[in-house]
Design a protein around this motif. Structure first.
Motif, PDB file in Angstrom:
ATOM      1  N   VAL A 526       0.828  -1.220   0.000  1.00 27.52           N
ATOM      2  CA  VAL A 526       0.000   0.000   0.000  1.00 27.52           C
ATOM      3  C   VAL A 526       0.861   1.268   0.000  1.00 27.52           C
ATOM      4  O   VAL A 526       0.635   2.174  -0.811  1.00 27.52           O
ATOM      5  CB  VAL A 526      -0.996  -0.010   1.171  1.00 27.52           C
ATOM      6  N   PRO A 527       1.861   1.392   0.893  1.00 24.07           N
ATOM      7  CA  PRO A 527       2.714   2.598   0.834  1.00 24.07           C
ATOM      8  C   PRO A 527       3.436   2.761  -0.504  1.00 24.07           C
ATOM      9  O   PRO A 527       3.615   3.879  -0.984  1.00 24.07           O
ATOM     10  CB  PRO A 527       3.713   2.373   1.969  1.00 24.07           C
ATOM     11  N   LEU A 528       3.818   1.633  -1.113  1.00 20.72           N
ATOM     12  CA  LEU A 528       4.489   1.719  -2.411  1.00 20.72           C
ATOM     13  C   LEU A 528       3.519   2.212  -3.484  1.00 20.72           C
ATOM     14  O   LEU A 528       3.882   3.024  -4.343  1.00 20.72           O
ATOM     15  CB  LEU A 528       5.063   0.352  -2.791  1.00 20.72           C
ATOM     16  N   PHE A 529       2.288   1.735  -3.438  1.00 20.13           N
ATOM     17  CA  PHE A 529       1.239   2.224  -4.345  1.00 20.13           C
ATOM     18  C   PHE A 529       1.114   3.746  -4.230  1.00 20.13           C
ATOM     19  O   PHE A 529       1.071   4.461  -5.242  1.00 20.13           O
ATOM     20  CB  PHE A 529      -0.090   1.551  -3.992  1.00 20.13           C
ATOM     21  N   LYS A 530       1.065   4.230  -3.016  1.00 20.02           N
ATOM     22  CA  LYS A 530       0.899   5.673  -2.807  1.00 20.02           C
ATOM     23  C   LYS A 530       2.094   6.459  -3.349  1.00 20.02           C
ATOM     24  O   LYS A 530       1.932   7.532  -3.953  1.00 20.02           O
ATOM     25  CB  LYS A 530       0.708   5.967  -1.319  1.00 20.02           C
ATOM     26  N   LYS A 531       3.291   5.937  -3.177  1.00 18.25           N
ATOM     27  CA  LYS A 531       4.484   6.611  -3.702  1.00 18.25           C
ATOM     28  C   LYS A 531       4.437   6.689  -5.231  1.00 18.25           C
ATOM     29  O   LYS A 531       4.863   7.679  -5.826  1.00 18.25           O
ATOM     30  CB  LYS A 531       5.746   5.869  -3.250  1.00 18.25           C
ATOM     31  N   ILE A 532       3.912   5.650  -5.853  1.00 18.13           N
ATOM     32  CA  ILE A 532       3.787   5.657  -7.312  1.00 18.13           C
ATOM     33  C   ILE A 532       2.812   6.743  -7.755  1.00 18.13           C
ATOM     34  O   ILE A 532       3.066   7.475  -8.718  1.00 18.13           O
ATOM     35  CB  ILE A 532       3.335   4.271  -7.820  1.00 18.13           C
ATOM     36  N   VAL A 533       1.693   6.876  -7.052  1.00 15.59           N
ATOM     37  CA  VAL A 533       0.707   7.910  -7.395  1.00 15.59           C
ATOM     38  C   VAL A 533       1.313   9.303  -7.203  1.00 15.59           C
ATOM     39  O   VAL A 533       1.066  10.215  -8.006  1.00 15.59           O
ATOM     40  CB  VAL A 533      -0.575   7.748  -6.556  1.00 15.59           C
ATOM     41  N   ILE A 534       2.106   9.479  -6.175  1.00 16.76           N
ATOM     42  CA  ILE A 534       2.762  10.776  -5.946  1.00 16.76           C
ATOM     43  C   ILE A 534       3.702  11.108  -7.100  1.00 16.76           C
ATOM     44  O   ILE A 534       3.763  12.252  -7.573  1.00 16.76           O
ATOM     45  CB  ILE A 534       3.513  10.764  -4.596  1.00 16.76           C
ATOM     46  N   ILE A 535       4.439  10.110  -7.590  1.00 15.58           N
ATOM     47  CA  ILE A 535       5.303  10.325  -8.760  1.00 15.58           C
ATOM     48  C   ILE A 535       4.469  10.714  -9.974  1.00 15.58           C
ATOM     49  O   ILE A 535       4.842  11.615 -10.741  1.00 15.58           O
ATOM     50  CB  ILE A 535       6.126   9.050  -9.064  1.00 15.58           C
ATOM     51  N   MET A 536       3.333  10.062 -10.144  1.00 18.34           N
ATOM     52  CA  MET A 536       2.451  10.399 -11.265  1.00 18.34           C
ATOM     53  C   MET A 536       1.952  11.835 -11.170  1.00 18.34           C
ATOM     54  O   MET A 536       1.804  12.515 -12.191  1.00 18.34           O
ATOM     55  CB  MET A 536       1.282   9.422 -11.314  1.00 18.34           C
ATOM     56  N   LYS A 537       1.699  12.305  -9.966  1.00 17.06           N
ATOM     57  CA  LYS A 537       1.343  13.724  -9.771  1.00 17.06           C
ATOM     58  C   LYS A 537       2.498  14.625 -10.176  1.00 17.06           C
ATOM     59  O   LYS A 537       2.304  15.634 -10.856  1.00 17.06           O
ATOM     60  CB  LYS A 537       0.969  13.970  -8.307  1.00 17.06           C
ATOM     61  N   GLU A 539       4.736  14.083 -12.315  1.00 17.16           N
ATOM     62  CA  GLU A 539       4.923  14.057 -13.772  1.00 17.16           C
ATOM     63  C   GLU A 539       3.690  14.562 -14.528  1.00 17.16           C
ATOM     64  O   GLU A 539       3.592  14.396 -15.750  1.00 17.16           O
ATOM     65  CB  GLU A 539       5.268  12.631 -14.224  1.00 17.16           C
ATOM     66  N   LYS A 540       2.717  15.125 -13.797  1.00 19.09           N
ATOM     67  CA  LYS A 540       1.502  15.714 -14.390  1.00 19.09           C
ATOM     68  C   LYS A 540       0.639  14.688 -15.118  1.00 19.09           C
ATOM     69  O   LYS A 540      -0.084  15.018 -16.067  1.00 19.09           O
ATOM     70  CB  LYS A 540       1.867  16.853 -15.360  1.00 19.09           C
ATOM     71  N   LEU A 541       0.704  13.433 -14.687  1.00 12.92           N
ATOM     72  CA  LEU A 541      -0.126  12.398 -15.278  1.00 12.92           C
ATOM     73  C   LEU A 541      -1.482  12.296 -14.601  1.00 12.92           C
ATOM     74  O   LEU A 541      -2.410  11.686 -15.127  1.00 12.92           O
ATOM     75  CB  LEU A 541       0.591  11.039 -15.189  1.00 12.92           C
ATOM     76  N   ILE A 542      -1.582  12.869 -13.414  1.00 10.27           N
ATOM     77  CA  ILE A 542      -2.819  12.835 -12.650  1.00 10.27           C
ATOM     78  C   ILE A 542      -2.833  14.042 -11.730  1.00 10.27           C
ATOM     79  O   ILE A 542      -1.792  14.629 -11.427  1.00 10.27           O
ATOM     80  CB  ILE A 542      -2.927  11.521 -11.837  1.00 10.27           C
ATOM     81  N   GLY A 543      -4.022  14.428 -11.292  1.00 10.62           N
ATOM     82  CA  GLY A 543      -4.105  15.543 -10.353  1.00 10.62           C
ATOM     83  C   GLY A 543      -4.801  16.758 -10.911  1.00 10.62           C
ATOM     84  O   GLY A 543      -4.703  17.853 -10.358  1.00 10.62           O
ATOM     85  N   ASP A 544      -5.516  16.594 -12.045  1.00  9.74           N
ATOM     86  CA  ASP A 544      -6.245  17.737 -12.640  1.00  9.74           C
ATOM     87  C   ASP A 544      -7.369  18.194 -11.711  1.00  9.74           C
ATOM     88  O   ASP A 544      -8.050  17.363 -11.110  1.00  9.74           O
ATOM     89  CB  ASP A 544      -6.855  17.313 -13.980  1.00  9.74           C
TER      90      ASP A 544
END
Length: 544
Positions: A526-537, A539-544
């Motif tokens: 779960v913490p690793l999943f969250k770190k991946i989502v933070i990286i995606m933010k 890189e502007k891939l998510i977070g609109d």
């Protein structure tokens, strides 16, 4: 002109043919090239054509231009009297050698045979006999171990790709047809390009464009390297897929290799575990079971069932079914929220063998996922006959006695985030196949429950204020010689959505040996999943 007038009667001016090799296509992302081919040129010479008192000049200059050791050149020229391979060079050196040939020709370093001075020949193929030619090129991997083993490698001795994308798309990447130039030669042995010459250009292999975001890929790989060491795992895998299109933006493992420098310890890393390692998934199977129940109208998410205070021994079992948390009663949906083996077992017993079996098959288990990687192992599920027995139905419901691979789970979960429509995961930029596996109503109900797991259940560490996250944890004992040891596979499969984007993300740790409680998926995956989502933010891939 002088030669044309005064050429000897013995002069013979035949047509000559030069073969220009075709090369293997490149593997690219939107902004980067992960694999490419660079032509290699063979330099041939007949030592008897070199004027004896100018041999030293030739060796000195040829060594300077090519980097070939002078002693090696002396040895080759002294040992042979027929045409020999003197060196293999790249394009830049080849161009320099063309210039050097003019200089050597000017100083009459080469003798004249039948009126033609034959200097060294530079060719991009090796003649194999019977009109067969081997193309000369070397395969380059500019980013080392990045995206391995999913990228694969090129085997020069076999002339084809080995594993990964190099293998799967070999027929597209491989050179199609060598080029050919035919024409009369001039006094220096070069082809005269005129109306009598024939030029056929080589047909190179086609390029493959990937959906991979290389920056995201490399950052995830770094996370996996750190996680493998921290949690004492055999391997850590992760993937990010666009839920609507099936495009794989990143698929990574901690176990990689450099295709240009493979050592003995790298050999195990050449196996693509994401499609070839089969394992019992544990609790990440519970949402699949629950969705099958919903589809068959065998469960009400709000009904309450006896949870037996975390310890239940039905008459058809020799041992207890246990839960990590002791509850007296749980609603059906909370069996997922708090990951109750006891409640999900009771619910699964409501399914007929055919309903359960066909439900699992419909989600893609025991079938090939369709991802564009070679040599997938499709796994196994319980047979219809076995699912007649409560013990097999029960254990399958919470992820034991069923063998799956990582990509099968990623694909199955994706339906929850895509209104019940399954899409085939694709690494290359090709069309994905879509198929409805569950109703939109069931998919949305499952998404609601999986969101609740993040808000209140075993995946609270995945919560983010500005991004919708949802998913399910799974921690499964690993069986060694038919005994479950204190080694675990821990997974989290879930989603990260905003107003414009929907992603399905999977994380799996194989053979965790970390001490309690770190081996639980809630503490590792779960913490690793969250770190991946933070990286995606980032890189502007998510977070609109």
């Amino acid at each position: 002109m002088f030669f044309s007038v005064t050429k000897p009667k013995s002069y013979f001016n035949p047509k000559i043919t030069k073969i220009e090799s075709a090369i293997r296509g490149s593997i690219k992302t939107k902004n980067f090239t992960l694999a490419k081919s660079e032509k290699i040129y063979s330099v041939y010479i007949n030592p008897t054509y070199i004027v004896s008192d100018k041999k030293r000049m030739f060796i000195d200059l040829f060594s300077i231009y090519t980097g070939v050791d002078k002693k090696t050149l002396y040895r080759k020229l002294r040992k042979h009297t027929k045409r020999i391979l003197l060196a293999k060079v790249d394009l830049k050196t080849k161009q320099q050698l063309v210039y050097l040939r003019k200089i050597l020709d000017y100083y009459r370093v080469f003798t004249s045979i039948n009126g033609v001075r034959r200097a060294y020949d530079i060719e991009s193929v090796v003649y194999m006999g019977k009109n067969k030619y081997e193309a000369l090129f070397k395969r380059l991997y500019p980013y080392g171990d990045t995206f391995e083993p999913f990228l694969g490698r090129y085997l020069k001795d076999k002339g084809r790709g080995d594993n990964g994308i190099e293998d799967y798309y070999d027929n597209i990447l491989r050179p199609q047809k060598n080029g050919k130039i035919v024409g009369y030669r001039d006094v220096s042995g070069n082809i005269i390009y005129d109306k009598n010459s024939i030029v056929q250009y080589p047909v190179n292999g086609k390029d493959i464009e990937l959906n991979i975001n290389l920056v995201l890929q490399r950052r995830i790989e770094k996370l996996l390297d750190e996680a493998k060491s921290l949690y004492q795992a055999k391997e850590v895998m992760a993937a990010v897929m666009d839920s609507k299109t099936g495009k794989i933006l990143a698929i990574a493992t901690s176990n990689r290799f450099n295709p240009l420098r493979i050592t003995k310890k790298d050999i195990p890393n050449m196996k693509i575990s994401a499609i070839r390692y089969l394992y019992e998934p544990g609790s990440v199977m519970k949402p699949i079971t629950f969705a099958i129940l919903l589809e068959n109208k065998k469960v009400n998410p709000y009904e309450v069932l006896n949870a037996y205070n975390g310890k239940w021994k039905p008459k058809w079992r020799k041992t207890y079914i246990r839960d990590d948390d002791a509850f007296a009663w749980l609603s059906a949906e909370n069996a997922l929220v708090y990951s109750s083996n006891i409640v999900i077992s009771q619910l699964a017993l409501r399914l007929t063998p055919k309903e359960f079996y066909e439900g699992l098959k419909n989600f893609g288990f025991s079938k090939y996922s369709g991802i564009d990687l070679p040599y997938e192992i499709k796994g196994v599920i319980r047979s219809l006959r076995e699912l007649n027995y409560p013990i097999y139905k029960s254990t399958t419901a919470y992820g034991y006695g069923i063998m799956v691979n990582f990509i099968q789970l990623l694909k199955a979960y994706n339906a929850f985030n895509n209104n019940g429509i399954e899409v085939t995961p694709k690494i290359a930029n090709v069309q994905s196949v879509a198929k409805r596996v569950i109703s939109a109503k069931t998919a949305n109900e499952m998404l609601r429950i999986l969101r609740k797991i993040v808000l209140k259940g075993t995946a609270k560490n995945a919560y983010m204020e500005d991004i919708f996250t949802a998913g399910k944890t799974g921690t499964a004992h690993v069986s060694v010689n038919n005994r479950y040891e204190k080694i675990y596979n821990s997974s989290f499969f879930g989603f990260a959505n905003d107003k414009s984007h929907k992603y399905t993300i999977g994380v799996t740790f194989l053979d965790i040996k970390a001490p309690f409680p770190n081996y639980f998926a809630s503490q590792s995956a779960v913490p690793l999943f969250k770190k991946i989502v933070i990286i995606m933010k980032d890189e502007k891939l998510i977070g609109d």
